[in-house]
Design a protein around this motif. Structure first.
Motif, PDB file in Angstrom:
ATOM      1  N   GLY A 233       0.803  -1.213   0.000  1.00 14.24           N
ATOM      2  CA  GLY A 233       0.000   0.000   0.000  1.00 14.24           C
ATOM      3  C   GLY A 233       0.841   1.271   0.000  1.00 14.24           C
ATOM      4  N   TRP A 234       2.071   1.232   0.565  1.00 12.70           N
ATOM      5  CA  TRP A 234       2.859   2.457   0.667  1.00 12.70           C
ATOM      6  C   TRP A 234       3.511   2.792  -0.661  1.00 12.70           C
ATOM      7  CZ3 TRP A 234       8.276   3.193   0.253  1.00 12.70           C
ATOM      8  CH2 TRP A 234       8.692   4.506   0.550  1.00 12.70           C
ATOM      9  N   ARG A 235       3.563   4.090  -0.985  1.00 11.72           N
ATOM     10  CA  ARG A 235       4.201   4.552  -2.212  1.00 11.72           C
ATOM     11  C   ARG A 235       5.332   5.502  -1.862  1.00 11.72           C
ATOM     12  NH1 ARG A 235      -1.238   6.115  -5.703  1.00 11.72           N
ATOM     13  NH2 ARG A 235      -2.262   4.067  -5.534  1.00 11.72           N
ATOM     14  N   ASN A 236       6.374   5.553  -2.712  1.00 10.02           N
ATOM     15  CA  ASN A 236       7.546   6.383  -2.449  1.00 10.02           C
ATOM     16  C   ASN A 236       7.390   7.773  -3.040  1.00 10.02           C
ATOM     17  OD1 ASN A 236      10.066   6.849  -1.364  1.00 10.02           O
ATOM     18  ND2 ASN A 236      11.148   6.252  -3.242  1.00 10.02           N
ATOM     19  N   VAL A 237       6.162   8.151  -3.417  1.00 12.51           N
ATOM     20  CA  VAL A 237       5.897   9.471  -3.975  1.00 12.51           C
ATOM     21  C   VAL A 237       4.675  10.033  -3.263  1.00 12.51           C
ATOM     22  CG1 VAL A 237       6.872   8.972  -6.249  1.00 12.51           C
ATOM     23  CG2 VAL A 237       4.475   8.451  -5.806  1.00 12.51           C
ATOM     24  N   PRO A 238       4.555  11.361  -3.209  1.00 13.02           N
ATOM     25  CA  PRO A 238       3.362  11.934  -2.589  1.00 13.02           C
ATOM     26  C   PRO A 238       2.111  11.421  -3.292  1.00 13.02           C
ATOM     27  CG  PRO A 238       5.020  13.623  -2.989  1.00 13.02           C
ATOM     28  CD  PRO A 238       5.497  12.390  -3.688  1.00 13.02           C
ATOM     29  N   SER A 239       1.084  11.179  -2.539  1.00 13.52           N
ATOM     30  CA  SER A 239      -0.143  10.643  -3.127  1.00 13.52           C
ATOM     31  C   SER A 239      -1.352  11.222  -2.417  1.00 13.52           C
ATOM     32  CB  SER A 239      -0.172   9.113  -3.028  1.00 13.52           C
ATOM     33  OG  SER A 239      -0.187   8.719  -1.674  1.00 13.52           O
ATOM     34  N   GLN A 240      -2.477  11.086  -3.078  1.00 16.16           N
ATOM     35  CA  GLN A 240      -3.715  11.498  -2.473  1.00 16.16           C
ATOM     36  C   GLN A 240      -4.074  10.533  -1.334  1.00 16.16           C
ATOM     37  OE1 GLN A 240      -5.615  14.236  -3.253  1.00 16.16           O
ATOM     38  NE2 GLN A 240      -3.789  14.785  -4.470  1.00 16.16           N
ATOM     39  N   PRO A 241      -4.834  11.008  -0.356  1.00 16.62           N
ATOM     40  CA  PRO A 241      -5.218  10.101   0.743  1.00 16.62           C
ATOM     41  C   PRO A 241      -6.141   9.005   0.241  1.00 16.62           C
ATOM     42  CG  PRO A 241      -6.464  12.148   0.867  1.00 16.62           C
ATOM     43  CD  PRO A 241      -5.410  12.360  -0.190  1.00 16.62           C
ATOM     44  N   GLN A 242      -6.114   7.890   0.952  1.00 21.57           N
ATOM     45  CA  GLN A 242      -7.070   6.821   0.712  1.00 21.57           C
ATOM     46  C   GLN A 242      -8.402   7.251   1.346  1.00 21.57           C
ATOM     47  OE1 GLN A 242      -6.235   3.846  -1.015  1.00 21.57           O
ATOM     48  NE2 GLN A 242      -4.464   5.147  -1.472  1.00 21.57           N
ATOM     49  N   VAL A 243      -9.506   6.916   0.708  1.00 24.25           N
ATOM     50  CA  VAL A 243     -10.825   7.337   1.175  1.00 24.25           C
ATOM     51  C   VAL A 243     -11.714   6.111   1.363  1.00 24.25           C
ATOM     52  CG1 VAL A 243     -12.880   8.705   0.675  1.00 24.25           C
ATOM     53  CG2 VAL A 243     -10.625   9.560  -0.004  1.00 24.25           C
ATOM     54  N   LYS A 244     -12.348   6.035   2.513  1.00 23.92           N
ATOM     55  CA  LYS A 244     -13.315   4.969   2.778  1.00 23.92           C
ATOM     56  C   LYS A 244     -14.613   5.607   3.272  1.00 23.92           C
ATOM     57  CE  LYS A 244     -12.874   0.935   3.342  1.00 23.92           C
ATOM     58  NZ  LYS A 244     -13.295  -0.235   2.538  1.00 23.92           N
ATOM     59  N   ARG A 245     -15.726   5.002   2.907  1.00 25.38           N
ATOM     60  CA  ARG A 245     -17.033   5.510   3.305  1.00 25.38           C
ATOM     61  C   ARG A 245     -17.768   4.438   4.089  1.00 25.38           C
ATOM     62  NH1 ARG A 245     -19.853   5.531  -0.986  1.00 25.38           N
ATOM     63  NH2 ARG A 245     -21.534   6.880  -0.235  1.00 25.38           N
ATOM     64  N   TYR A 246     -18.424   4.869   5.165  1.00 15.97           N
ATOM     65  CA  TYR A 246     -19.193   3.959   6.020  1.00 15.97           C
ATOM     66  C   TYR A 246     -20.547   4.570   6.334  1.00 15.97           C
ATOM     67  CZ  TYR A 246     -14.750   1.588   6.817  1.00 15.97           C
ATOM     68  OH  TYR A 246     -13.564   0.920   6.647  1.00 15.97           O
ATOM     69  N   ARG A 247     -21.496   3.701   6.592  1.00 18.92           N
ATOM     70  CA  ARG A 247     -22.804   4.127   7.080  1.00 18.92           C
ATOM     71  C   ARG A 247     -22.989   3.573   8.480  1.00 18.92           C
ATOM     72  NH1 ARG A 247     -25.959   2.098   3.313  1.00 18.92           N
ATOM     73  NH2 ARG A 247     -26.384   0.172   4.442  1.00 18.92           N
ATOM     74  N   THR A 248     -23.335   4.436   9.425  1.00 21.78           N
ATOM     75  CA  THR A 248     -23.556   3.965  10.789  1.00 21.78           C
ATOM     76  C   THR A 248     -24.947   3.380  10.904  1.00 21.78           C
ATOM     77  OG1 THR A 248     -24.175   6.232  11.390  1.00 21.78           O
ATOM     78  CG2 THR A 248     -21.930   5.537  11.892  1.00 21.78           C
ATOM     79  N   GLU A 249     -25.063   2.323  11.706  1.00 17.50           N
ATOM     80  CA  GLU A 249     -26.348   1.661  11.941  1.00 17.50           C
ATOM     81  C   GLU A 249     -26.774   1.913  13.386  1.00 17.50           C
ATOM     82  OE1 GLU A 249     -27.774   0.501   9.420  1.00 17.50           O
ATOM     83  OE2 GLU A 249     -26.115   0.259   8.022  1.00 17.50           O
ATOM     84  N   PRO A 250     -28.052   2.191  13.637  1.00 21.76           N
ATOM     85  CA  PRO A 250     -29.166   2.093  12.695  1.00 21.76           C
ATOM     86  C   PRO A 250     -29.594   3.415  12.068  1.00 21.76           C
ATOM     87  CG  PRO A 250     -30.034   2.229  14.902  1.00 21.76           C
ATOM     88  CD  PRO A 250     -28.533   2.329  15.040  1.00 21.76           C
TER      89      PRO A 250
ATOM     90  N   GLY B 165     -28.259   5.323   9.727  1.00 19.44           N
ATOM     91  CA  GLY B 165     -28.082   5.451   8.283  1.00 19.44           C
ATOM     92  C   GLY B 165     -27.218   6.617   7.850  1.00 19.44           C
ATOM     93  N   GLU B 166     -26.579   7.320   8.772  1.00 23.52           N
ATOM     94  CA  GLU B 166     -25.712   8.443   8.416  1.00 23.52           C
ATOM     95  C   GLU B 166     -24.433   7.925   7.742  1.00 23.52           C
ATOM     96  OE1 GLU B 166     -26.046  11.819   8.701  1.00 23.52           O
ATOM     97  OE2 GLU B 166     -28.147  11.394   9.205  1.00 23.52           O
ATOM     98  N   GLU B 167     -23.978   8.655   6.703  1.00 24.67           N
ATOM     99  CA  GLU B 167     -22.765   8.261   5.989  1.00 24.67           C
ATOM    100  C   GLU B 167     -21.580   9.094   6.468  1.00 24.67           C
ATOM    101  OE1 GLU B 167     -23.156   8.062   1.775  1.00 24.67           O
ATOM    102  OE2 GLU B 167     -24.999   6.857   1.852  1.00 24.67           O
ATOM    103  N   HIS B 168     -20.415   8.445   6.537  1.00 25.87           N
ATOM    104  CA  HIS B 168     -19.205   9.096   7.027  1.00 25.87           C
ATOM    105  C   HIS B 168     -18.053   8.758   6.096  1.00 25.87           C
ATOM    106  CE1 HIS B 168     -21.246   9.805  10.930  1.00 25.87           C
ATOM    107  NE2 HIS B 168     -21.816   8.648  10.655  1.00 25.87           N
ATOM    108  N   GLU B 169     -17.264   9.769   5.783  1.00 25.32           N
ATOM    109  CA  GLU B 169     -16.095   9.580   4.913  1.00 25.32           C
ATOM    110  C   GLU B 169     -14.834   9.801   5.730  1.00 25.32           C
ATOM    111  OE1 GLU B 169     -15.974  10.951   0.621  1.00 25.32           O
ATOM    112  OE2 GLU B 169     -14.572  12.380   1.560  1.00 25.32           O
ATOM    113  N   VAL B 170     -13.887   8.893   5.631  1.00 27.09           N
ATOM    114  CA  VAL B 170     -12.626   9.026   6.366  1.00 27.09           C
ATOM    115  C   VAL B 170     -11.467   8.954   5.378  1.00 27.09           C
ATOM    116  CG1 VAL B 170     -13.513   8.097   8.528  1.00 27.09           C
ATOM    117  CG2 VAL B 170     -12.575   6.539   6.842  1.00 27.09           C
TER     118      VAL B 170
END
Length: 613
Positions: free
Chosen positions: A451-468, A470-475
């Protein structure tokens, strides 16, 4: 003597009875529906007999099949547990007529008290023959059974007829008896009950009081013993009335006499001629095994002249697979993990079991004992807060908040507790770092593949929905030469099932468990969302979706496509887990589609109807 006992029930009560039988050296037999073929109570029994079918009316309510099962398995006694046939006098007679030992009260006592209408008549209390405006609010109640099924509070005169029909249908499905009655609904009271135990030699024990005021849909959620705040005079009066009810019917075995207490006055509600779900709190304060005593009484043994003295305080919370914020909608699915440490846990489920649509959604009962009420309540709240519950949405957070609410901790609660406080008790409070912990745990597993790169890169993005909710969260996070990193926190440790973060000088540890797209981070449940949402996954505005799997039992009279409907108007009724759930029009408009018909089984999210404004 009882050598082999069949339990005509399922779930946690069957498991509970089997544990006592093992301690006593009694062999056990389970009965099971097709839906319960691999249920925990079946796995714990020494033998099991199939009852073909899945619905209660085809299986656990078929007394003749249960008697045949006992005979086929060589059982010499039957224990009914609670619910189903436990208060059915005809079933009790059929057991006795078959030459088997009936672990319960005499059929005559069941007939006198198990029907709430006949019980009130015996004590000189008459139900309402006709409802007028002056009588409102009233309570529509099933004459048989309990557990809040077949019960409705009615506040508008025009709703009486419809609620009577709904209560009859629900009672018939749950108990095989559609008789209902109407009585005044007393608001602001406490639900207090007395546990009794009687033998065939004239001894009746009043085994303390219990407070069961915290209820949803007239079904108890939190119970405790002894009931706090009762004067000695009122306690003595409750004992006197409970013993009187037992002696009037020549009662034998365990039973419960229930009251509604308002101020210093007790109003008789009913007598349940069976063991109650909340019996563990009585066991904890008296140091007794009520199931063992039931078996002893059924064998003809005499009770000592007086019960032991009670000690301390016990509190029980019922853990349900349900969403309190969505009308207490029951939930189904796989229970990946259930662990509650430091307290007694009575459960009918184990890790990996499936929670289906046919039966009550109670997962377990957690019970705490301590020398004082304050200590017992605090102990139970802490144990539930730390519990590992991975699977469908549960009422765990509601239980913790209820136990810590000032009205409860100060013993000022009544049966209207949830009517007043439900929104605040179900408000979602997300740990702000839970989605990040989930993403880092997932990233750790994939980082082994470069996963690691030796050059600057954009952040990795993951999205989750909390239960119950239904709100969405991006990290966002980064793979760096030193490992995983994220803004505003120090990643102290990252592993596939454990993340340690430090933020603003405070270090916190998060246990992470992944099952498919569901991620459990401590007490937070998340659903991992795809990177690119499906553009076709959109519902037409006004769509009514099934909130849970179940069966359509009724559609409103005359309802058809093209009909004009008003917001809040009942359109159809869905039955799931022995409860009826009313589906109403979301807006005033036109019913443009109707996909529901009586008898149709639906999965969660199935389209039932569309209302266009």
């Amino acid at each position: 003597m009882i050598h082999t006992l069949l339990v005509a029930n399922r779930g946690e009560i069957a498991c509970r009875i089997f544990r006592t039988c093992r301690d006593l050296g009694i062999s056990t037999v389970a009965v099971h529906s097709d839906a319960d073929t691999d249920a925990l109570h079946v796995r714990e029994a020494d033998a099991a007999v199939r009852l073909p079918g899945a619905a209660p009316a085809d299986t656990y309510l078929r007394g003749e099949l249960i008697v045949k099962a006992a005979q086929a398995a060589g059982a010499d006694a039957i224990h009914p547990g609670y619910g189903f046939l436990s208060e059915n006098a005809d079933f009790a007679r059929s057991v006795i007529d078959a030459g088997l030992i009936w672990v319960g009260p005499p059929p005559e006592a069941i007939e006198a008290m198990a029907s709430k209408t006949r019980a009130k008549e015996l004590l000189g209390i008459a139900p309402l023959a006709e409802v007028t405006e002056d009588d409102l609010p009233v309570l529509v109640k099933a004459a048989a059974g309990g557990g809040g099924r077949g019960m409705r509070v009615v506040r508008e005169l025009g709703e009486v007829k419809g609620e009577l029909e709904a209560a009859r249908a629900e009672a018939l499905s749950a108990f095989g008896d559609g008789e209902v009655f109407v009585e005044p609904y007393i608001e602001g009271g406490r639900h207090v009950e007395v546990q009794i135990l009687a033998d065939a030699h004239g001894t009746v024990w009043p085994l303390g009081t219990r407070d069961c005021s915290l209820q949803r849909r007239h079904q108890k959620v939190i119970e405790e013993a002894p009931a706090p705040g009762l004067t000695p005079e009122l306690t003595a009066k409750l004992y006197e009335m409970a013993v009187q009810a037992a002696r009037a019917t020549e009662y034998r075995g365990a039973g419960t006499v229930e009251f509604l207490v308002v101020g210093g006055t007790a109003h008789f509600l009913e007598m349940n001629t069976r063991l109650q779900v909340e019996h563990p709190v009585t066991e904890e304060i008296f140091g007794l095994d009520l199931v063992a005593l039931q078996l002893s009484v059924a064998e003809g043994e005499a009770l000592p002249a007086a019960p032991p003295e009670s000690r301390g305080h016990a509190v029980e919370a019922r853990l349900y697979a349900e969403d309190p914020a969505a009308g207490w909608a029951p939930q189904t699915g796989t229970l990946h993990g259930l662990s509650v440490s430091g307290v007694r846990l009575d459960s009918g489920y184990a890790d990996g079991d499936t929670i289906g649509i046919h039966y009550d959604p109670m997962l377990a009962k957690a019970v705490a004992w301590a020398p004082t009420r304050t200590a017992a309540v605090r102990k139970l709240a802490g144990a539930l807060e730390r519990a590992r519950i991975h699977g469908p949405v549960t009422n765990r957070d509601l239980l913790v908040r209820s136990l810590r609410h000032p009205e409860f901790t100060e013993a000022r609660m009544d049966t209207g507790f949830y009517d007043r406080h439900l929104p605040g008790l179900t408000a979602v409070t997300l740990d702000p770092y839970a989605p990040l912990a989930a993403a880092l745990a997932d990233a750790h597993g994939r980082s082994r593949f470069g996963g690691w790169r030796n050059v600057p890169s954009q952040p990795q993005v993951k999205r989750y929905r909390t239960e119950p909710d239904g709100e969405e969260h991006e990290v966002r996070y980064w793979h760096t030469r030193g490992g995983l990193a994220a803004e505003g926190v120090v990643v102290v440790h990252a592993g596939p099932d454990r993340i340690v973060l430090e933020a603003e000088g405070v270090r916190r540890t998060y246990e992470v468990s992944v099952h498919g797209d569901r991620v459990y981070v401590g007490g937070t449940t998340l659903t991992a969302l795809p990177r690119f949402p499906d553009p076709t996954a959109r519902q037409e505005p006004g769509s009514l979706l099934a909130p849970m799997p179940g069966t359509v039992v009724r559609v409103a009279d005359g309802l058809a496509e093209g009909a004009a409907v008003e917001a809040g108007q009942p359109l159809l009724w869905l039955e799931a887990m022995k409860m009826e759930h009313r589906i109403t029009a979301p807006v005033t408009g036109t019913l443009t589609a109707l996909h529901a018909e009586p008898g149709r089984q639906v999965e969660v999210g199935a389209l039932l109807a569309v209302v266009s404004d």
